[in-house]
Design a protein around this motif. Structure first.
Motif, short mmCIF file in Angstrom:
data_model
loop_
_atom_site.label_atom_id
_atom_site.label_comp_id
_atom_site.label_asym_id
_atom_site.label_seq_id
_atom_site.Cartn_x
_atom_site.Cartn_y
_atom_site.Cartn_z
N ALA A 127 -8.34 76.55 -8.64
CA ALA A 127 -9.16 77.63 -9.05
C ALA A 127 -10.63 77.31 -8.94
N ALA A 128 -11.14 76.18 -9.24
CA ALA A 128 -12.33 75.84 -9.19
C ALA A 128 -12.92 75.57 -7.72
N ILE A 129 -11.96 75.27 -6.89
CA ILE A 129 -12.18 75.11 -5.46
C ILE A 129 -12.65 76.42 -4.84
N ASP A 130 -11.64 77.53 -5.33
CA ASP A 130 -11.70 78.61 -4.85
C ASP A 130 -12.95 79.61 -5.12
N ALA A 131 -13.36 79.25 -6.60
CA ALA A 131 -14.60 79.58 -7.16
C ALA A 131 -15.82 79.13 -6.47
N ALA A 181 -1.93 68.47 -0.79
CA ALA A 181 -1.72 67.97 -2.18
C ALA A 181 -0.76 68.45 -2.84
N HIS A 182 -0.76 69.55 -3.08
CA HIS A 182 -0.14 70.61 -3.64
C HIS A 182 1.37 70.46 -3.22
N ASN A 183 1.41 70.82 -1.88
CA ASN A 183 2.75 70.53 -1.21
C ASN A 183 3.29 69.44 -1.42
N SER A 184 2.61 68.16 -1.51
CA SER A 184 3.20 67.13 -1.56
C SER A 184 3.64 66.71 -2.95
N LEU A 185 2.87 67.35 -4.01
CA LEU A 185 3.31 67.06 -5.35
C LEU A 185 4.68 67.92 -5.62
N ALA A 186 4.82 69.29 -5.02
CA ALA A 186 5.88 70.14 -4.95
C ALA A 186 7.15 69.54 -4.46
N ALA A 187 6.89 68.80 -3.43
CA ALA A 187 8.10 68.05 -2.85
C ALA A 187 8.76 66.95 -3.83
N LEU A 188 7.56 66.30 -4.49
CA LEU A 188 7.87 65.08 -5.37
C LEU A 188 8.72 65.70 -6.69
N ALA A 189 8.17 66.89 -6.88
CA ALA A 189 8.76 67.36 -8.07
C ALA A 189 10.17 67.75 -7.71
N GLN A 233 -12.56 72.61 3.94
CA GLN A 233 -11.76 71.60 4.21
C GLN A 233 -10.94 70.70 2.86
N ALA A 234 -11.97 70.96 1.73
CA ALA A 234 -11.59 70.33 0.66
C ALA A 234 -10.24 71.17 0.08
N ARG A 235 -10.45 72.54 0.14
CA ARG A 235 -9.39 73.39 -0.24
C ARG A 235 -8.06 73.09 0.46
N LEU A 276 -3.73 70.50 -11.63
CA LEU A 276 -3.71 71.07 -10.23
C LEU A 276 -4.43 72.67 -9.84
N TYR A 277 -3.46 73.47 -10.91
CA TYR A 277 -4.09 74.73 -10.72
C TYR A 277 -5.52 75.10 -11.04
N ARG A 278 -5.99 74.27 -12.10
CA ARG A 278 -7.53 74.34 -12.43
C ARG A 278 -8.35 73.83 -11.38
N VAL A 279 -8.07 72.65 -10.66
CA VAL A 279 -8.65 72.19 -9.38
C VAL A 279 -8.56 73.50 -8.42
#
Length: 120
Positions: A24-28, A78-86, A70-72, A19-22
């Motif tokens: 970073a790639a979107i930000d780049a 998705a990040h927030n949903s994964l954090a809630a699941l974690a 929009q993808a970002r 997720l962090y790599r994705v």
């Protein structure tokens, strides 16, 4: 990817790293596209072209920038949903992650800095 019950933390770490790599790639991609869009008016002027010349290029490039943004936003969701699941799975450390969040007060610090577009 199949997650075994005993490997939840390890699997969660793998997903978090990806997720962090994705992100970073979107930000780049966002930074590079923004730099490209910013270069267009200068290039048009240096080529002595009328403002109407290449308007479709401007339109398509700015639409691309908007699509990447929009993808970002969707990856942030998705990040927030994964954090809630974690958190629900008792993997709070994965939900926090290595980078500062807006709600971190004081900031937790840490994590690598993401390199984006090369400075020109």
């Amino acid at each position: 990817m199949r997650i075994e019950a005993g490997n939840r933390a390890e699997s969660g770490s793998t997903v978090a790293a990806r997720l962090y790599r994705v992100e970073a790639a979107i930000d780049a991609a966002l930074a590079e596209t923004a730099a490209f869009v910013a270069d267009l008016p200068r290039a048009r002027s240096e080529a002595y072209l009328s403002a109407v010349a290449g308007q479709q290029v401007f339109d398509h490039a700015t639409e691309s920038l908007s699509a990447i943004n929009q993808a970002r936003a969707r990856m942030v969701a998705a990040h927030n949903s994964l954090a809630a699941l974690a958190r629900k799975m008792g993997l709070d450390i994965l939900a926090v992650g290595p980078l500062d969040k807006p709600e971190d007060s004081p900031p937790i610090g840490g994590g690598p800095r993401v390199e984006t577009a090369a400075k020109t």
